[in-house]
Scaffold this active site. Structure first.
Site, PDB file in Angstrom:
ATOM      1  N   TYR A   3     -14.865   2.168   7.837  1.00  0.00           N
ATOM      2  CA  TYR A   3     -13.433   2.334   8.079  1.00  0.00           C
ATOM      3  C   TYR A   3     -13.200   2.967   9.450  1.00  0.00           C
ATOM      4  O   TYR A   3     -12.408   2.470  10.261  1.00  0.00           O
ATOM      5  CB  TYR A   3     -12.839   3.193   6.974  1.00  0.00           C
ATOM      6  N   GLY A  42       0.810  -1.215   0.000  1.00  0.00           N
ATOM      7  CA  GLY A  42       0.000   0.000   0.000  1.00  0.00           C
ATOM      8  C   GLY A  42       0.839   1.258   0.000  1.00  0.00           C
ATOM      9  O   GLY A  42       2.072   1.220   0.034  1.00  0.00           O
TER      10      GLY A  42
END
Length: 315
Positions: free
Chosen positions: A143, A13
């Site tokens: 999230y 990422g």
């Protein structure tokens, strides 16, 4: 410094790739194993890299056992905007993977664990200006909900299992070495790519939407400084507020125009505007500054110059 054996989960990422390089510099490339569910890309392919799915419990635990790790950096996550499109996937990865890592760390006596939280753990009734370290947390995204719950789990494992787990509540992170990963603050990454390739950018947030931000170099520095600090200096075992700057889309666009005068920005707010509106506009990170000496190096001007100087070589 005693020799460390370090595992990075989710190294592919935006944060993971640059944090892995920071760990190489600090501990030596041979002492860091980067992992992800996809094959290594770019510079990660030059170091120790293995495919690893943290949610596959048996394989994951065997991987931990055979490698004798001393530290784990657990970065794998589904980010805010992507998570709203597939909430159950986001919850499963973000929450269950953390518990899997914490359990393994206790069982195999890992010395330190790092897990990132986020300003997404705050919500619409959180104080927006200089958000305190301890305040109302009422996240509105999956999230954010997973990050708030994760903070509580980290604190619980510290208090009840004696695990030295540490965390930062990252603001929006801005880097140029990897493409945006589906976060609401990622406009501040994508805008540089579009400015250099197209000389224009359509922003999905309103021009005056202020959000706390941090350049990736500072994010790596903060993470490593936190993890290298003596345990007795770490007073926040849920997660530390951390920040470097706050700006809105019109301000970053104006800064880019100093380098690329023909650059133009337009605005077409979408569902991410509501997410951004629920988050803080600036952060009080005095606890991190007092406890372990946090201090950022980059403001908006210095960051913009650095990206526009270095990004063209990667396009």
């Amino acid at each position: 410094m005693s020799k460390q054996r370090i595992l990075v989960i989710g190294a592919g990422g935006q944060l993971g790739s640059e944090l892995t390089q920071g760990l190489w510099n600090l501990h030596g490339k041979e002492n860091v194993i980067a992992t992800d569910i996809k094959e290594a890309q770019g510079i990660l392919a030059t170091g120790n890299f293995e495919i690893l799915d943290v949610l596959k419990e048996k394989e994951f635990n065997e991987f931990i056992r055979k490698n004798n790790f001393t530290q784990i950096y657990h970065l794998a996550a589904v980010l805010s905007a992507t998570g709203e499109k597939n909430p159950k996937l986001a919850w499963n990865l973000n929450m269950n993977s953390l518990i899997q890592v914490l359990d393994a760390a206790v069982e195999y006596k890992i010395e330190k664990v790092y897990w990132p939280s986020s300003i997404a753990s705050f919500g619409p009734t959180t104080p927006k200006i200089k958000t305190p370290q301890d305040t109302i947390m009422d996240p509105t995204t999956i999230y954010g909900i997973s990050k708030q719950a994760g903070e509580r789990w980290c604190e619980w494992y510290y208090k009840n299992r004696g695990l030295d787990v540490r965390s930062l509540r990252y603001p929006g992170l801005i880097g140029y070495k990897t493409k945006p990963g589906g976060g609401t603050t990622d406009y501040a990454v994508d805008i540089f790519f579009k400015a250099l390739t197209d000389k224009k950018y359509e922003c999905f947030l309103k021009p005056d939407t202020y959000l706390p931000m941090m350049y990736m170099d500072d994010a790596v520095k903060a993470t490593l400084d936190l993890m290298e600090a003596p345990a007795e200096k770490i007073n926040e075992r849920a997660s530390y507020n951390i920040s470097a700057m706050s700006f809105c889309p019109s301000e970053i666009a104006a800064e880019i125009k100093k380098h690329i005068p023909e650059f133009e920005i337009t605005y077409n707010p979408d569902f991410r505007q509501a997410i951004a509106d629920s988050w803080p506009r600036s952060i009080n990170d005095s606890a991190a500054r007092i406890d372990w000496g946090w201090e950022p190096d980059f403001d908006l001007t210095r960051m913009t110059k650095d990206i526009i100087t270095n990004l063209p070589a990667l396009l």
